[in-house]
Every structure is written in C-alpha cells, then in structure tokens.
Design an enzyme around this catalytic site. Structure first.
Site, PDB file in Angstrom:
ATOM      1  N   ASN A 240       0.803  -1.231   0.000  1.00  0.00           N
ATOM      2  CA  ASN A 240       0.000   0.000   0.000  1.00  0.00           C
ATOM      3  C   ASN A 240       0.835   1.279   0.000  1.00  0.00           C
ATOM      4  O   ASN A 240       0.421   2.301  -0.545  1.00  0.00           O
ATOM      5  CB  ASN A 240      -1.012   0.000   1.152  1.00  0.00           C
ATOM      6  CG  ASN A 240      -0.375  -0.155   2.505  1.00  0.00           C
ATOM      7  OD1 ASN A 240       0.753  -0.648   2.632  1.00  0.00           O
ATOM      8  ND2 ASN A 240      -1.081   0.244   3.536  1.00  0.00           N
TER       9      ASN A 240
ATOM     10  N   GLU B 202       4.509  -3.868  12.548  1.00  0.00           N
ATOM     11  CA  GLU B 202       3.505  -2.830  12.319  1.00  0.00           C
ATOM     12  C   GLU B 202       2.354  -3.521  11.600  1.00  0.00           C
ATOM     13  O   GLU B 202       2.439  -3.815  10.417  1.00  0.00           O
ATOM     14  CB  GLU B 202       4.106  -1.688  11.488  1.00  0.00           C
ATOM     15  CG  GLU B 202       3.339  -0.385  11.604  1.00  0.00           C
ATOM     16  CD  GLU B 202       2.236  -0.273  10.582  1.00  0.00           C
ATOM     17  OE1 GLU B 202       1.077  -0.564  10.959  1.00  0.00           O
ATOM     18  OE2 GLU B 202       2.518   0.083   9.442  1.00  0.00           O
TER      19      GLU B 202
ATOM     20  N   CYS C 299      -3.216   1.368   6.898  1.00  0.00           N
ATOM     21  CA  CYS C 299      -3.481   0.858   8.241  1.00  0.00           C
ATOM     22  C   CYS C 299      -3.927   1.975   9.178  1.00  0.00           C
ATOM     23  O   CYS C 299      -4.555   1.718  10.198  1.00  0.00           O
ATOM     24  CB  CYS C 299      -2.249   0.145   8.791  1.00  0.00           C
ATOM     25  SG  CYS C 299      -0.765   1.165   8.814  1.00  0.00           S
TER      26      CYS C 299
ATOM     27  N   GLU D 153       8.452   2.613  14.617  1.00  0.00           N
ATOM     28  CA  GLU D 153       9.209   3.038  13.448  1.00  0.00           C
ATOM     29  C   GLU D 153       9.179   4.550  13.387  1.00  0.00           C
ATOM     30  O   GLU D 153       8.202   5.182  13.772  1.00  0.00           O
ATOM     31  CB  GLU D 153       8.607   2.453  12.167  1.00  0.00           C
ATOM     32  CG  GLU D 153       8.747   0.941  12.084  1.00  0.00           C
ATOM     33  CD  GLU D 153       8.289   0.375  10.755  1.00  0.00           C
ATOM     34  OE1 GLU D 153       9.003  -0.465  10.200  1.00  0.00           O
ATOM     35  OE2 GLU D 153       7.213   0.786  10.277  1.00  0.00           O
TER      36      GLU D 153
END
Length: 490
Positions: A164, A263, A297, A471
């Site tokens: 994505n 993640e 997300c 991150e």
C-alpha cells in the site's frame, strides 16, 4: 490501455531493474517464476520482475552477513552521508518514482507524490540520526565499579514491506537499519516490487557497499521469508502487514529468538464531538479516510459522531465524497484511483453488502463503477449499528461507516472495543476533553484535530494486536540496535 497510457508506462518503468539484488549483483531469479506486475486501473500486465527462490533468499542472507563487519565498522558520519545522498536522489527523481508507484499500486498521482516526499524524508532523518547512538556512564550504586552502556547494530535484518505504501514502507525500514550499521534483505510485496527495486538502485548510486542492501521479490513469500527467518544469521525482522501474517511470523521468529518489530493491522476510530469545528472535522475525515483510497493501516475505519452534529457531519461527508472523481491515477484531476487488486475490491464490496444486510443505509456510493479496473465508489454508510460486523474489520477501501453516540464515555468505550490499537482520531474544540479522551483511547497514536499522524520524526506504532515496537523517530533507530553493558573500574 490507451496509447498515451502505454507510452507513459514504458517511460516511467524504463530505468527500473527487474532482477534480484544479491551481494551487489543484479541476478535472475527462479526459472519460470517471474512476477507479473499489474496496473490496477487497466488490469493489464505492465512489467515482469524476477522471482526469488528459497536458495536466492539464503544467498541474500549470506551476502548481508558477509557485508556486515564492513558496514557496521563504517563511521556513522559516512553512513549518514550515503543516506543523505539517497534523499537527494529520491527528491531529484520524485516524479519518476511517483509514476512508478501509481502504475503498480493504483493510487492517485497526488498521493504518490506525497508518498515520495514522505519516503525520502526517512533517508534525510536517519542521515542525521546515524550520529546519535549515544551511550551512558555512571557509578554503580554500591560504588564498586562503573557502568558503561553503548549501542551496537543488531545484525542482518530482514525487512518485509506491504503494497500500500511501497516506497515509504521500504525507506522507513531501510533508513534506520542502515543508519544503525545493519545490513539488510528487503522483501517487497509481490504486487508492488518495482518501487523497491527503484529505491535499491538509488541506494547503489548513493554509495551503499555491495551486499549491504539485498532485494528479494518472490511469488512464494511464505516459504522464502520463512527460510530466511530460520537462518540464525538473521537477527531482526521488521514486518509491516496484516495481523494474521504477523502472528505467524512471530511464532516462526520465536524458534531462533529473533528480534521483531511489527507494524500490523488497524481499525482506527474517528470521534467527532458536538463542539467540533464541522468543516475541520470533515476535512480531517477526508484525509484520514481517503488518503491512498482508504488502503492504509492508519485509515479511519469507524466514524463515531455525537448525536447533535451527526446529521450535519454525514451530509457534509456525503457531499465531499460525491465530488470525488474516479479514474486512473495518472489522469489529470482524478481524486480516487482503483484498489490494488480484484480480491481487495471484492472484499470491500462484501463488507458493504453485509453492513446493509445488518441495517446500514447507503448514503452515497455502495457499488462498483462500470469500467475496467479494480474500482469501488466512495461510500458513506449511515445508521450503522454499534455492533455491526463492518466495525470489526479493517475495510482497506473508500468506505466510511457512521455511528451516532451520546456521551463521551460511550464514545471511548466504543472506540476501544477492538483488538487493534494503532491510531485514533478525535475532533473537539475543548482541548481538555481532547487530551482526556486521547489519554483514554487505547492506541499508540492520536490525531487530535488532525487527519494525519505520520511523521518521520515521530514514533509510529500501536498497542494490542496492532504491533510491537516503533518506526520513525529516534525510537526507530534503536529498534536496529542491541544495548551492551560493560562493567569496569578505574
């Protein structure tokens, strides 16, 4: 595909490598197993790239392991200068990279340009962070010795990225890993390998030594990633993807006690109180929901709107959705591109159909336009019940279900009623309420009167089954290090 589209595609993809990068060499992959890259707006194959085998994956691990002492021993400033050059090269080639991203992912050119800028910024940020791996020294409380601590690169790191945000998810992992002194094997999604290959070529040009960055695309992701993860030379897994796959990888990594940064999925609530600035809330909703066509997300997945403003908010959101123009991301003026593949489109369609069966009302959209490509209409669902199944799943598409609530406590309880905890959005003019609700929401990130939270300088990550670790920010650098303690006295 029109002649103009075909010409644009050829021009954009002409400089992208098509092989596997192993030990500084571009090599062919598994015979007869090439990956076909599809343009989601035309459903046409636009390129083929090499597909790696288990043997290729292990060869990449070996190359990274051999390169580790040299890269870990490179002065931090020198590593940082290489990352800085990567930032400059990405910035100079922003339009080319954006078009590559549109062609293989389907997002609009505006979204792709924003992603390139965001992705490049990770290289600039970690160019600066590379010199900031500081340690500590203190006297032991008992007075017998000194306690020294410092950070060292964790070692060979396996980076697995999704489709994505194919540019940004690669640079968000590559930047801190390389800054910390780790060597890497990057495994991009099979839907979008071209973006990762283009970044690898840029890193080569920036001066990354042979074997430091290796890239393995594959049609057999589970087998190849599993074999690499089983190799004891791999000491870190950084994965972005679904919670379901993340659970499997965590179990696999446990066999070698490999460190993991995960993640994973999200189910972001977007909470709007009666006192919110309506126009600002709708602006934020469009960003939080429709960035990347909802395939994020961090996308707002559940809209909880207080009863006093719910009708006005829904009407305004419907008007904004109706104004969006659907089409290929390379067409001028297009606001919404296709979903990445037929499976994603069909999943969105089934979620909407199930919501309607459960009593929701389609305020706008709710179907597939009559055209080639994996398109789905921008959709608003009204009168959604608080226990509707669509509120339990990550939609990953341009669909906004709206639920009405009465009290602050009710909103917080509904927002937290999920296994996920990546990000939450809150709109209110009352700062005290915003901070109070933000503290009560069980998620790793809060967008307070903002529809976007991502920033290279900020720690990105979630709670519960949305992942482990962070991150971005300084925290992202520390993920790729081990802390060492030395006990001594003088």
């Amino acid at each position: 595909m029109t002649q103009t589209q075909a010409s644009t595609t050829i021009d954009a993809l002409s400089g992208v490598p098509r092989g596997l990068l192993i030990g500084g060499r571009w090599v062919e992959g598994e015979a007869g197993q090439e990956i076909a890259v599809t343009d989601p707006s035309t459903e046409a194959t636009v390129a083929t790239v090499a597909a790696g085998s288990v043997a290729d994956g292990l060869a990449a691990v070996a190359a990274a392991h051999d390169a580790l002492p040299g890269w870990a021993g490179t002065p931090p400033r020198q590593r940082g200068e290489i990352l800085r050059r990567a930032f400059e090269l990405m910035t100079a080639r922003a339009e080319e990279l954006a078009r590559i991203c549109v062609i293989e992912n389907g997002k609009t050119l505006a979204d792709a340009r924003a992603e390139v800028a965001y992705a490049a910024e990770f290289f600039r940020w970690y160019a600066e962070e590379s010199v900031r791996l500081v340690g500590t020294v203190q006297r032991a409380p008992g007075g017998a010795n000194r306690i020294l601590t410092f950070r060292q690169p964790i070692g060979v790191s396996l980076l697995v990225t999704p489709w994505n945000f194919p540019l940004a998810m690669a640079s968000r992992k590559l930047g801190p890993a390389l800054a910390a002194g780790c060597t890497v094997v990057l495994k991009p999604a099979s839907e979008t390998p071209l973006s990762a290959l283009a970044i690898a070529r840029i890193l080569e040009e920036a001066g990354v030594p042979a074997g430091t960055v290796n890239v393995i695309s594959s049609r057999r992701s589970g087998a190849v990633v599993g074999a690499m993860l089983d190799d004891p030379r791999v000491r870190k897994l950084s994965f972005t993807g679904s919670t379901e796959v993340g659970r499997l990888l965590l179990a696999r990594a446990a066999q070698t006690v490999t460190g993991c940064a995960m993640e994973l999925g999200g189910n972001a609530p977007f909470v709007v109180f009666d006192d919110a600035d309506l126009e600002a809330a709708v602006d934020g909703a469009m960003i939080a929901k429709m960035r990347n066509g909802g395939e994020a997300c961090t996308a707002a997945n559940r809209f909880y709107v207080q009863s006093g403003i719910a009708d006005d908010f829904t009407a305004a959101l419907v008007a904004r959705m109706n104004a969006l123009r659907i089409g290929s991301g390379l067409e001028p003026g297009v606001d919404l591109g296709p979903l990445v593949n037929a499976e994603s489109r069909d999943k969105v369609a089934s979620l909407v159909a199930a919501a309607v069966d459960f009593g929701a009302r389609v305020a706008t959209g709710g179907g597939r336009p009559d055209r080639t490509g994996f398109f789905y209409e921008p959709t608003v669902l009204a009168d959604v019940r608080g226990n509707a199944p669509i509120l339990r799943e990550e939609i990953f598409g341009p669909v906004a279900p709206v639920v009405t609530f009465r009290t602050e406590e009710e909103a917080v309880a509904a927002a937290n009623d999920t296994e996920y905890g990546l990000v939450s959005y809150v709109y209110t003019r009352d700062l005290a309420r915003g901070l109070r609700v933000g503290e009560a929401l069980d998620s790793g990130m809060i967008g307070l009167n903002r529809g976007v939270v991502s920033d290279p300088a900020a720690p990105f990550g979630g709670t519960k089954q949305s992942g482990l670790g962070r991150e971005g920010g300084h925290e992202g650098l520390l993920e790729f290090t081990e802390e060492k303690y030395v006990s001594t006295d003088w």
